[in-house]
Design a protein around this motif. Sequence first.
Motif, PDB file in Angstrom:
ATOM      1  N   TYR A  51      -8.343  58.150  61.044  1.00  0.00           N
ATOM      2  CA  TYR A  51      -8.251  57.165  61.853  1.00  0.00           C
ATOM      3  C   TYR A  51      -8.981  55.946  61.562  1.00  0.00           C
ATOM      4  O   TYR A  51      -8.238  54.874  61.030  1.00  0.00           O
ATOM      5  CB  TYR A  51      -8.872  57.551  63.233  1.00  0.00           C
ATOM      6  N   TYR A  55      -5.864  53.485  60.510  1.00  0.00           N
ATOM      7  CA  TYR A  55      -5.547  52.768  61.514  1.00  0.00           C
ATOM      8  C   TYR A  55      -5.033  51.242  61.277  1.00  0.00           C
ATOM      9  O   TYR A  55      -4.147  50.787  61.515  1.00  0.00           O
ATOM     10  CB  TYR A  55      -6.455  53.091  62.467  1.00  0.00           C
ATOM     11  N   GLU A  56      -6.241  50.819  60.440  1.00  0.00           N
ATOM     12  CA  GLU A  56      -6.053  49.126  60.269  1.00  0.00           C
ATOM     13  C   GLU A  56      -4.643  48.734  59.609  1.00  0.00           C
ATOM     14  O   GLU A  56      -3.780  47.948  59.738  1.00  0.00           O
ATOM     15  CB  GLU A  56      -7.097  48.512  59.561  1.00  0.00           C
ATOM     16  N   LYS A  57      -4.238  49.781  58.476  1.00  0.00           N
ATOM     17  CA  LYS A  57      -3.059  49.397  57.650  1.00  0.00           C
ATOM     18  C   LYS A  57      -1.856  50.011  58.297  1.00  0.00           C
ATOM     19  O   LYS A  57      -0.778  49.221  58.371  1.00  0.00           O
ATOM     20  CB  LYS A  57      -3.275  50.428  56.593  1.00  0.00           C
ATOM     21  N   TYR A  58      -1.888  51.043  59.091  1.00  0.00           N
ATOM     22  CA  TYR A  58      -0.778  51.443  59.594  1.00  0.00           C
ATOM     23  C   TYR A  58      -0.633  51.752  61.033  1.00  0.00           C
ATOM     24  O   TYR A  58       0.575  51.765  61.627  1.00  0.00           O
ATOM     25  CB  TYR A  58      -0.515  52.898  58.860  1.00  0.00           C
ATOM     26  N   LYS A  59      -1.532  51.158  61.619  1.00  0.00           N
ATOM     27  CA  LYS A  59      -1.549  51.408  63.118  1.00  0.00           C
ATOM     28  C   LYS A  59      -1.327  52.527  63.829  1.00  0.00           C
ATOM     29  O   LYS A  59      -0.561  52.791  64.657  1.00  0.00           O
ATOM     30  CB  LYS A  59      -0.716  50.385  63.810  1.00  0.00           C
ATOM     31  N   ASN A  61      -2.219  55.945  65.755  1.00  0.00           N
ATOM     32  CA  ASN A  61      -2.953  56.635  66.573  1.00  0.00           C
ATOM     33  C   ASN A  61      -3.815  57.798  66.342  1.00  0.00           C
ATOM     34  O   ASN A  61      -3.270  58.585  65.073  1.00  0.00           O
ATOM     35  CB  ASN A  61      -2.371  56.878  67.903  1.00  0.00           C
TER      36      ASN A  61
END
Length: 205
Positions: A51, A55-59, A61
């Motif tokens: 995560y 997360y920041e790069k590909y969003k 979950n």
Amino acid sequence: EGEVLSIDGDRFYIAIVTKKLDVDFSKLVHNIYLSLPIFFENFRKFNVYFYEKYYEKYKINKLHVGIACNVSQLTAGLIGSDEQNKVTIIGDAVNVAARILELVHYKENFVYVTEHFFNCLYPEEKNHFRYIGKYQLRGKEEFISLFEDLRFDPEFVKEKKRRLAPYLVKAIECYYQYDLNNAVYYLKKAHSIYEEDPIVNTFLS
């Protein structure tokens, strides 16, 4: 010992095997029972790493995992040539476990076990499970009783899941009797107690 026998899309199959014919299933099931917390702790660590990194790069979950446990005798062997082969297993235990995973939409981690697996647990271990009803799995004529391992839920979630369980069991019974109005009624009663129960939400949807 367990071995990953195959990977099928987003699933993998682990078999705990023995060559003995007079198998003490209780001991094997006990070992699986003890190994599940270790698996979930490693999965939690992986989830945190995954995560934070992506997360920041590909969003993306956080991931969820569903586990289905069953026990029975089966046939295992090598398929292929000397140069290229793999272990494969043939038996109803694997088919039933795969069908159990088809029951639920993965929006929460869960461990479901068959009645046969549950009956092989030591008495003190059974206290950590809740009965969730009888289900007709795809390709199976007989109904199979399922139980859920609650050890990995917070205490307040365990309490809610135990409270809603009678409504869930009644809802599933009505569902398979094509009494859909009452099935929905009991599912909504269960949902009012705990909105995140994966199997309740799957049947409501």
